[in-house]
Structure formats: structure tokens, C-alpha cells
Design a protein around this motif. Structure first.
Motif, PDB file in Angstrom:
ATOM      1  N   ALA A   1      -8.047  -3.689  -4.547  1.00 38.57           N
ATOM      2  CA  ALA A   1      -6.737  -3.050  -4.649  1.00 38.57           C
ATOM      3  C   ALA A   1      -5.960  -3.596  -5.836  1.00 38.57           C
ATOM      4  O   ALA A   1      -5.382  -2.836  -6.620  1.00 38.57           O
ATOM      5  CB  ALA A   1      -5.946  -3.265  -3.361  1.00 38.57           C
ATOM      6  N   LEU A   2      -5.954  -4.902  -5.982  1.00 39.47           N
ATOM      7  CA  LEU A   2      -5.186  -5.521  -7.060  1.00 39.47           C
ATOM      8  C   LEU A   2      -5.808  -5.256  -8.429  1.00 39.47           C
ATOM      9  O   LEU A   2      -5.095  -5.012  -9.408  1.00 39.47           O
ATOM     10  CB  LEU A   2      -5.042  -7.023  -6.801  1.00 39.47           C
ATOM     11  CG  LEU A   2      -4.278  -7.396  -5.526  1.00 39.47           C
ATOM     12  CD1 LEU A   2      -4.226  -8.907  -5.356  1.00 39.47           C
ATOM     13  CD2 LEU A   2      -2.888  -6.785  -5.511  1.00 39.47           C
ATOM     14  N   ALA A   3      -7.133  -5.278  -8.503  1.00 43.05           N
ATOM     15  CA  ALA A   3      -7.802  -5.014  -9.780  1.00 43.05           C
ATOM     16  C   ALA A   3      -7.581  -3.572 -10.234  1.00 43.05           C
ATOM     17  O   ALA A   3      -7.283  -3.316 -11.412  1.00 43.05           O
ATOM     18  CB  ALA A   3      -9.295  -5.315  -9.665  1.00 43.05           C
ATOM     19  N   ALA A   4      -7.714  -2.629  -9.318  1.00 42.41           N
ATOM     20  CA  ALA A   4      -7.504  -1.218  -9.666  1.00 42.41           C
ATOM     21  C   ALA A   4      -6.055  -0.973 -10.074  1.00 42.41           C
ATOM     22  O   ALA A   4      -5.779  -0.265 -11.049  1.00 42.41           O
ATOM     23  CB  ALA A   4      -7.905  -0.321  -8.499  1.00 42.41           C
ATOM     24  N   THR A   5      -5.128  -1.569  -9.347  1.00 41.08           N
ATOM     25  CA  THR A   5      -3.709  -1.427  -9.678  1.00 41.08           C
ATOM     26  C   THR A   5      -3.411  -2.058 -11.026  1.00 41.08           C
ATOM     27  O   THR A   5      -2.675  -1.492 -11.848  1.00 41.08           O
ATOM     28  CB  THR A   5      -2.832  -2.058  -8.580  1.00 41.08           C
ATOM     29  OG1 THR A   5      -3.126  -1.408  -7.338  1.00 41.08           O
ATOM     30  CG2 THR A   5      -1.353  -1.913  -8.887  1.00 41.08           C
TER      31      THR A   5
ATOM     32  N   VAL B   1      -7.343   8.159 -10.169  1.00 38.20           N
ATOM     33  CA  VAL B   1      -8.607   7.554  -9.727  1.00 38.20           C
ATOM     34  C   VAL B   1      -8.408   6.068  -9.437  1.00 38.20           C
ATOM     35  O   VAL B   1      -8.848   5.556  -8.397  1.00 38.20           O
ATOM     36  CB  VAL B   1      -9.719   7.778 -10.778  1.00 38.20           C
ATOM     37  CG1 VAL B   1     -10.945   6.925 -10.477  1.00 38.20           C
ATOM     38  CG2 VAL B   1     -10.091   9.256 -10.850  1.00 38.20           C
ATOM     39  N   PHE B   2      -7.724   5.364 -10.330  1.00 39.37           N
ATOM     40  CA  PHE B   2      -7.483   3.934 -10.111  1.00 39.37           C
ATOM     41  C   PHE B   2      -6.554   3.699  -8.922  1.00 39.37           C
ATOM     42  O   PHE B   2      -6.751   2.754  -8.149  1.00 39.37           O
ATOM     43  CB  PHE B   2      -6.939   3.271 -11.376  1.00 39.37           C
ATOM     44  CG  PHE B   2      -8.009   2.959 -12.373  1.00 39.37           C
ATOM     45  CD1 PHE B   2      -8.768   1.808 -12.259  1.00 39.37           C
ATOM     46  CD2 PHE B   2      -8.271   3.825 -13.426  1.00 39.37           C
ATOM     47  CE1 PHE B   2      -9.767   1.517 -13.170  1.00 39.37           C
ATOM     48  CE2 PHE B   2      -9.265   3.545 -14.345  1.00 39.37           C
ATOM     49  CZ  PHE B   2     -10.024   2.388 -14.220  1.00 39.37           C
ATOM     50  N   ALA B   3      -5.557   4.553  -8.765  1.00 42.32           N
ATOM     51  CA  ALA B   3      -4.638   4.401  -7.632  1.00 42.32           C
ATOM     52  C   ALA B   3      -5.360   4.644  -6.315  1.00 42.32           C
ATOM     53  O   ALA B   3      -5.134   3.922  -5.335  1.00 42.32           O
ATOM     54  CB  ALA B   3      -3.450   5.348  -7.783  1.00 42.32           C
ATOM     55  N   VAL B   4      -6.229   5.638  -6.273  1.00 40.33           N
ATOM     56  CA  VAL B   4      -7.005   5.895  -5.058  1.00 40.33           C
ATOM     57  C   VAL B   4      -7.917   4.700  -4.763  1.00 40.33           C
ATOM     58  O   VAL B   4      -8.035   4.266  -3.607  1.00 40.33           O
ATOM     59  CB  VAL B   4      -7.808   7.214  -5.172  1.00 40.33           C
ATOM     60  CG1 VAL B   4      -8.848   7.332  -4.068  1.00 40.33           C
ATOM     61  CG2 VAL B   4      -6.864   8.409  -5.156  1.00 40.33           C
ATOM     62  N   ALA B   5      -8.545   4.161  -5.796  1.00 40.59           N
ATOM     63  CA  ALA B   5      -9.388   2.970  -5.598  1.00 40.59           C
ATOM     64  C   ALA B   5      -8.545   1.820  -5.051  1.00 40.59           C
ATOM     65  O   ALA B   5      -8.989   1.089  -4.149  1.00 40.59           O
ATOM     66  CB  ALA B   5     -10.060   2.568  -6.904  1.00 40.59           C
ATOM     67  N   GLY B   6      -7.334   1.663  -5.558  1.00 44.59           N
ATOM     68  CA  GLY B   6      -6.441   0.634  -5.048  1.00 44.59           C
ATOM     69  C   GLY B   6      -6.077   0.864  -3.596  1.00 44.59           C
ATOM     70  O   GLY B   6      -6.065  -0.072  -2.791  1.00 44.59           O
ATOM     71  N   LEU B   7      -5.794   2.109  -3.260  1.00 44.34           N
ATOM     72  CA  LEU B   7      -5.484   2.435  -1.858  1.00 44.34           C
ATOM     73  C   LEU B   7      -6.668   2.151  -0.945  1.00 44.34           C
ATOM     74  O   LEU B   7      -6.494   1.599   0.151  1.00 44.34           O
ATOM     75  CB  LEU B   7      -5.077   3.904  -1.731  1.00 44.34           C
ATOM     76  CG  LEU B   7      -3.636   4.238  -2.063  1.00 44.34           C
ATOM     77  CD1 LEU B   7      -3.404   5.737  -1.980  1.00 44.34           C
ATOM     78  CD2 LEU B   7      -2.684   3.501  -1.142  1.00 44.34           C
ATOM     79  N   VAL B   8      -7.847   2.512  -1.389  1.00 37.47           N
ATOM     80  CA  VAL B   8      -9.047   2.232  -0.601  1.00 37.47           C
ATOM     81  C   VAL B   8      -9.161   0.721  -0.386  1.00 37.47           C
ATOM     82  O   VAL B   8      -9.463   0.262   0.721  1.00 37.47           O
ATOM     83  CB  VAL B   8     -10.313   2.804  -1.279  1.00 37.47           C
ATOM     84  CG1 VAL B   8     -11.586   2.260  -0.639  1.00 37.47           C
ATOM     85  CG2 VAL B   8     -10.297   4.325  -1.240  1.00 37.47           C
TER      86      VAL B   8
ATOM     87  N   ALA C   1       0.835  -1.203   0.000  1.00 33.34           N
ATOM     88  CA  ALA C   1       0.000   0.000   0.000  1.00 33.34           C
ATOM     89  C   ALA C   1       0.872   1.256   0.000  1.00 33.34           C
ATOM     90  O   ALA C   1       0.507   2.274  -0.597  1.00 33.34           O
ATOM     91  CB  ALA C   1      -0.934  -0.003   1.206  1.00 33.34           C
ATOM     92  N   TRP C   2       2.026   1.189   0.665  1.00 35.47           N
ATOM     93  CA  TRP C   2       2.919   2.352   0.722  1.00 35.47           C
ATOM     94  C   TRP C   2       3.446   2.708  -0.662  1.00 35.47           C
ATOM     95  O   TRP C   2       3.512   3.890  -1.023  1.00 35.47           O
ATOM     96  CB  TRP C   2       4.081   2.104   1.679  1.00 35.47           C
ATOM     97  CG  TRP C   2       3.631   2.040   3.092  1.00 35.47           C
ATOM     98  CD1 TRP C   2       3.538   0.932   3.889  1.00 35.47           C
ATOM     99  CD2 TRP C   2       3.165   3.136   3.894  1.00 35.47           C
ATOM    100  NE1 TRP C   2       3.048   1.266   5.138  1.00 35.47           N
ATOM    101  CE2 TRP C   2       2.812   2.615   5.164  1.00 35.47           C
ATOM    102  CE3 TRP C   2       3.017   4.495   3.660  1.00 35.47           C
ATOM    103  CZ2 TRP C   2       2.322   3.414   6.180  1.00 35.47           C
ATOM    104  CZ3 TRP C   2       2.529   5.287   4.686  1.00 35.47           C
ATOM    105  CH2 TRP C   2       2.188   4.755   5.926  1.00 35.47           C
ATOM    106  N   LEU C   3       3.823   1.703  -1.424  1.00 35.58           N
ATOM    107  CA  LEU C   3       4.326   1.956  -2.775  1.00 35.58           C
ATOM    108  C   LEU C   3       3.210   2.510  -3.663  1.00 35.58           C
ATOM    109  O   LEU C   3       3.434   3.433  -4.455  1.00 35.58           O
ATOM    110  CB  LEU C   3       4.909   0.668  -3.365  1.00 35.58           C
ATOM    111  CG  LEU C   3       5.690   0.780  -4.651  1.00 35.58           C
ATOM    112  CD1 LEU C   3       6.816   1.801  -4.547  1.00 35.58           C
ATOM    113  CD2 LEU C   3       6.255  -0.590  -5.031  1.00 35.58           C
TER     114      LEU C   3
END
Length: 137
Positions: free
Chosen positions: A95-99, A78-85, A28-30
Motif C-alpha cells: 500500500a505504501l509503495a504504490a501510494t 492503477v497505483f491507487a488500486v494497488a495501494g487499496l489492495v 485507506a479511506w483517503l
């Protein structure tokens, strides 16, 4: 404002490596760091582009409108924020799908020069009546 397409592809290559690393490590940090990079790219301050400009001093043979790549950065954000969420709420598949979606777009740009976000921007501009009026005037 104009953009150097070489710098944009360089940034996409680094983004590809970072997002691939996020998928492998589930960090998540990366992803948070890449999210910040996307946010800076939206306002035209991408650290990856600045790094490119620090080392490559030759002028580009051609430039392109900076608005589509900035929109692409917004889509990545937007996708990175969704991944973080997803990571922060424990919904790892989200997280994995958005990333992975952001990774695919970055890879297409880095490997083939096809900017999916840029194409989305152009399609939206064509389909938005107000944008069409601005272009025709």
C-alpha cells in the motif's frame, strides 16, 4: 479534446497533498477517495480540474492534447488500486509503495510540470506500430 495545463498542474498539486496525507495517516479511506478522483480523471471529469475551472476564469495561453493526461490518470488509478489492495489485505508495504509511486509522479507534475504518465503515453505511442500508422496517415 484539449486540456488546460494550469488545471492539470493544480490537480497534481492537490493529488500530491492527498497522497502525502495517505502516507502519513495510512488511511485507506483517503486513498479510496483519491482512487475515485483518478477514475473520474480517466473519463475527463476530474473534480480537481473542475474546481480549478470554477475559480480561474482566464483562458489558457496554450492547451495540450488531453489523451496523455488521461493516460496519466489511468496510471495513477492503477497505483491507487494497488495501494487499496495492499491496505485491504493487510500488506501495508504494498500500500505504501504504490501510494509513494503515485505521489512521486504527482509531485513531479505539480512542482516541475513533468508529467511522467504523459511521457509514458508518448513512449508507448512511439513504440506501438498501429499508433505510428495512425499518426503518419
Amino acid at each position: 479534446m484539449r486540456a488546460d495545463p494550469r488545471a492539470l498542474r493544480f490537480g497534481a498539486a492537490i493529488t500530491t497533498l492527498v497522497l502525502f496525507s495517505v502516507l502519513v495517516t495510512e488511511s485507506a479511506w483517503l486513498l479510496a477517495a483519491q482512487t475515485a478522483v483518478f477514475a473520474l480523471g480517466v473519463v475527463g471529469r476530474s473534480p480537481y480540474v473542475m474546481l480549478f475551472k470554477a475559480f480561474v476564469k482566464s483562458a489558457p495561453k496554450e492547451t495540450e492534447d488531453a489523451r496523455p493526461p488521461r493516460f496519466a490518470q489511468l496510471a495513477g488509478l492503477v497505483f491507487a488500486v494497488a495501494g487499496l489492495v495492499g491496505f485491504l489485505t493487510g500488506i501495508v508495504p504494498l500500500a505504501l509503495a504504490a501510494t509513494a509511486a503515485a505521489l512521486l509522479a504527482a509531485f513531479l507534475n505539480a512542482a516541475f510540470g513533468f508529467c511522467l504518465g504523459c511521457e509514458m503515453y508518448l513512449l508507448i505511442r512511439r513504440l506501438t506500430p498501429a499508433a505510428n500508422m495512425e499518426v503518419s496517415q
